[in-house]
Design an enzyme around this catalytic site. Structure first.
Site, PDB file in Angstrom:
ATOM      1  N   CYS A  65      -4.607  -3.693 -22.471  1.00 50.42           N
ATOM      2  CA  CYS A  65      -4.215  -3.159 -21.173  1.00 50.42           C
ATOM      3  C   CYS A  65      -3.148  -4.020 -20.500  1.00 50.42           C
ATOM      4  CB  CYS A  65      -5.433  -2.994 -20.272  1.00 50.42           C
ATOM      5  SG  CYS A  65      -6.326  -4.509 -20.039  1.00 50.42           S
ATOM      6  N   ASP A  69      -2.182 -12.049 -19.327  1.00 51.22           N
ATOM      7  CA  ASP A  69      -2.711 -13.402 -19.174  1.00 51.22           C
ATOM      8  C   ASP A  69      -2.830 -14.117 -20.513  1.00 51.22           C
ATOM      9  OD1 ASP A  69      -3.123 -14.012 -16.433  1.00 51.22           O
ATOM     10  OD2 ASP A  69      -4.640 -12.433 -16.380  1.00 51.22           O
ATOM     11  N   GLU A 121      -8.582 -12.562 -22.415  1.00 47.31           N
ATOM     12  CA  GLU A 121      -7.315 -13.017 -21.838  1.00 47.31           C
ATOM     13  C   GLU A 121      -7.216 -14.541 -21.787  1.00 47.31           C
ATOM     14  OE1 GLU A 121      -6.780 -10.900 -18.137  1.00 47.31           O
ATOM     15  OE2 GLU A 121      -8.861 -11.118 -17.575  1.00 47.31           O
ATOM     16  N   HIS A 162       0.821  -1.193   0.000  1.00 49.63           N
ATOM     17  CA  HIS A 162       0.000   0.000   0.000  1.00 49.63           C
ATOM     18  C   HIS A 162       0.870   1.265   0.000  1.00 49.63           C
ATOM     19  CE1 HIS A 162      -3.919   1.752   0.737  1.00 49.63           C
ATOM     20  NE2 HIS A 162      -3.255   2.688   1.374  1.00 49.63           N
TER      21      HIS A 162
HETATM   22  C1  PEP Z   1      -3.760  -8.753 -18.277  1.00 51.57           C
HETATM   23  O1  PEP Z   1      -3.946  -9.938 -17.998  1.00 51.57           O
HETATM   24  O2  PEP Z   1      -3.143  -8.367 -19.291  1.00 51.57           O
HETATM   25  C2  PEP Z   1      -4.281  -7.700 -17.384  1.00 51.57           C
HETATM   26  C3  PEP Z   1      -4.192  -6.432 -17.720  1.00 51.57           C
HETATM   27  O3  PEP Z   1      -4.795  -8.093 -16.194  1.00 51.57           O
HETATM   28  P1  PEP Z   1      -3.902  -8.344 -14.890  1.00 51.57           P
HETATM   29  O4  PEP Z   1      -2.494  -7.905 -15.224  1.00 51.57           O
HETATM   30  O5  PEP Z   1      -4.521  -7.549 -13.809  1.00 51.57           O
HETATM   31  O6  PEP Z   1      -4.060  -9.817 -14.735  1.00 51.57           O
HETATM   32 MG    MG Z   2      -5.322 -10.486 -16.437  1.00 53.46          MG
END
Ligand code: PEP
Ligand code: MG
Length: 588
Positions: free
Chosen positions: A506, A459, A435, A193
């Protein structure tokens, strides 16, 4: 004291020099001390008075935090008040005092070490956080046995905070006061945190220094280099000079970043692209916007659950989402429903350990199993959508049926809210994360069910290439530019574009300038990433022409290896757009 250099983990970049301020750490006594029988009553009174004072302190600090940084951090204190009200904790201490004539300090220490032993047997990161909450409360109690009300942190003068571990409540309080130049801690990690908060407030921070609290004294001069993960104690003049030079360079770089942040996000041929931020806490918003984020492309809402020892209430969720929506307005915020389960367990629910967590009950699978919890979250997101800039992203979708279930729940909750005349956005966009390879192969059908897609390459690549990238033996196989990955991404992006729907990435891949250029060539226009990487990606994309990139990338897809793809792209683009490969600053 001598000049020493200590190595740790830099979790918030930047360099600062200043005086050390060691934050008091309660050392629980190791000795079992007794009081004579006639003093037991007095001892009990002393303990009960400390409980009352601690409760008053907690409420008072909660009010300060609420006024200074908002409700989301003030909620930590609700958890602490609950710990303080826990009858088994208090009666455990009272029993030792009342029945065994133990001195209050010793009784508190004994109960603390019992809890510590219990927590040590649990190898779960999240549970360790809960241990620090209990230590936090018991330390306050201990201090209140002797010292009266907790001393207020020094609000004058700028100092470098040196702590063993900044407990969640201390981090929220101390870092929000605006007089902290830097932070150095014995413990902590990237996602603690305190680290997240320090990053969002641009406070250089180094953690994992092991024993800095024992190796320095108050008022020692420190240089904290959060970029390289180093702390220098009492530097001689030559070293000071060297670091002041480094700080100057870093400051120039920061100014450059702010300049880039203001530039328009367009390619050489005037094609618009949108950089957005991946965030875990609403406090990170000013920082994200200062880097040029044009919205929050991914809000990882699981952090709301991971920060507390009880399940968050609808109002607690709402406070976080409403702040996000308001602070980012009129830009959009994509709130991802929790991606919990698997290895990020929620002890509040006592779910059994799974033998293969990555393939287990996580994300949407978890939410559909614990529907009451999911409803609480969806209701709060809907309530926060009244400004019409909120979107809901569902993680780890594997099949169309899951979307159907989410839509049903969504429709029910909308009806409930409408019935109670609670405002929300009736057209709130619903999207899914791609993903899981099965979802990727179904993109052309899934896309018809939702308003947008968000590709989670972290992922997706791991599942598609069957590579656990945190496993050092196989991480060399984790290649975002692997031809199979790029072909799959092309298929997903093209299917969404054909349907006229928005698609973004993302995963970390979007933050790599070369990979971002490749994604632009595959038709991607929205890139969401850790905000510190936005300027470098923006610089790279502004330096290329989409038509050339498209042609080069499509040719490169015929190559058989990631390395050949990378070489082809660099070779062909470098000639046309050398500026795309000129990186900026120490973070590139
Ligand atoms: C991903 O899997 O690319 C993603 C953005 O989710 P996280 O990194 O939170 O698993
Ligand atoms: Mg992910």
């Amino acid at each position: 004291m001598d000049f020493i250099r200590l190595r740790g983990i830099g979790v918030s970049p930047g360099i600062a020099m200043g005086e050390a301020h060691l934050t008091g750490r309660i050392l629980f006594t190791q000795r079992k001390e007794y009081v004579p029988p006639h003093r037991v009553d007095e001892e009990m009174k002393r303990f009960r008075a400390a409980v009352v004072r601690t409760r008053e302190d907690l409420v008072r600090v909660q009010d300060v935090i609420r006024a200074k940084v908002g409700d989301e951090h003030a909620f930590i204190f609700d958890a602490h008040l609950m710990i303080l009200d826990d009858p088994s904790l208090i009666s455990g201490i009272e029993r030792l005092i009342g029945e065994e004539n133990v001195r209050a300090e010793s009784a508190l220490s004994e109960v603390h070490s019992r809890y510590e032993k219990i927590f040590e047997t649990i190898a779960d990161d999240y549970m360790r956080q809960r241990k620090s909450d209990i230590t936090d409360v018991l330390s306050k109690l201990y201090r209140n046995l002797e010292l009266g009300p907790e001393e207020e942190p020094d609000m004058t003068g700028q100092t470098i905070i040196v702590a063993h571990d900044l407990l969640p409540s201390e981090a929220a309080l101390r870092l929000s006061l605006g007089n902290v130049l830097a932070v150095a801690m014995d413990q902590g990690g990237q996602t603690s945190h305190a680290a997240i908060l320090a990053r969002s407030m641009n406070i250089p921070t180094v953690v994992g220094l092991h024993d800095i609290t024992r190796r320095i004294r108050n008022r020692d001069i420190l240089i904290v280099d959060g970029t390289d993960g180093e702390v220098i104690v009492n530097p001689p003049p030559a070293v000071r000079k060297e670091f002041l030079g480094k700080k100057e360079k870093y400051d120039v770089y920061r100014r450059e970043l702010r300049k880039v942040a203001k530039w328009k996000s367009v390619t050489l041929d005037d094609v618009r692209f949108t950089p957005m931020a991946n965030l875990e806490l609403p406090e990170e918003i000013p920082h994200a916007l200062s880097y040029g984020a044009e919205g929050v492309g991914l809000f990882r809402s699981e952090f709301i659950y991971l920060q507390r020892s009880t399940l968050p209430t609808e109002d607690e969720h709402y406070a976080v989402y409403a702040k996000l929506a308001k602070d980012v307005f009129p830009r959009p915020v994509y709130i991802r429903t929790i991606d919990i389960g698997g290895d990020k367990s929620l002890p509040q629910l006592q779910i059994e350990k799974e033998s293969n967590p990555a393939l287990g009950l996580r994300a949407i699978r978890f939410s559909l199993k614990f529907r009451d919890m999911f409803r609480v979250q969806l209701r709060a997101i809907l309530r926060a959508s009244a400004l019409k800039n909120v979107r809901v992203t569902i993680p780890m979708i594997t099949e169309v049926e899951e979307i159907g279930e989410v839509k049903l729940l969504f429709a029910e909750i909308k009806e409930e809210l409408a019935g109670k005349k609670i405002p929300f956005d009736p057209n709130i966009p619903l999207g899914v994360m791609i993903e899981v390879p099965a979802a990727a192969a179904l993109t052309d059908l899934l896309i018809k069910e939702v308003d947008y897609l968000s590709i989670g390459t972290n992922d997706l690549i791991q599942y598609y290439l069957a590579v656990d990238r945190s496993n050092e033996h196989v991480s060399y196989l984790y290649k975002p530019l692997h031809p199979s990955v790029l072909r799959l991404l092309r298929f997903i992006i093209e299917a969404a574009v054909r349907e006229g729907k928005e698609v973004s990435i993302c995963g970390e891949m979007a933050a790599d300038p070369l990979a971002a250029i490749v994604l632009l060539g595959l038709g991607l226009r929205t890139f969401s990433m850790n905000p510190i990487f936005i300027p470098r990606v923006k610089k790279a994309l502004r330096a290329v022409d989409t038509r050339t990139v498209r042609r080069v990338v499509h040719q490169a897809l015929n190559q058989a290896s990631a390395q050949a793809i990378e070489e082809t792209i660099i070779e062909k683009l470098l000639v046309r757009h050398p500026a795309a490969f000129l990186q900026i600053g120490p973070l590139s």
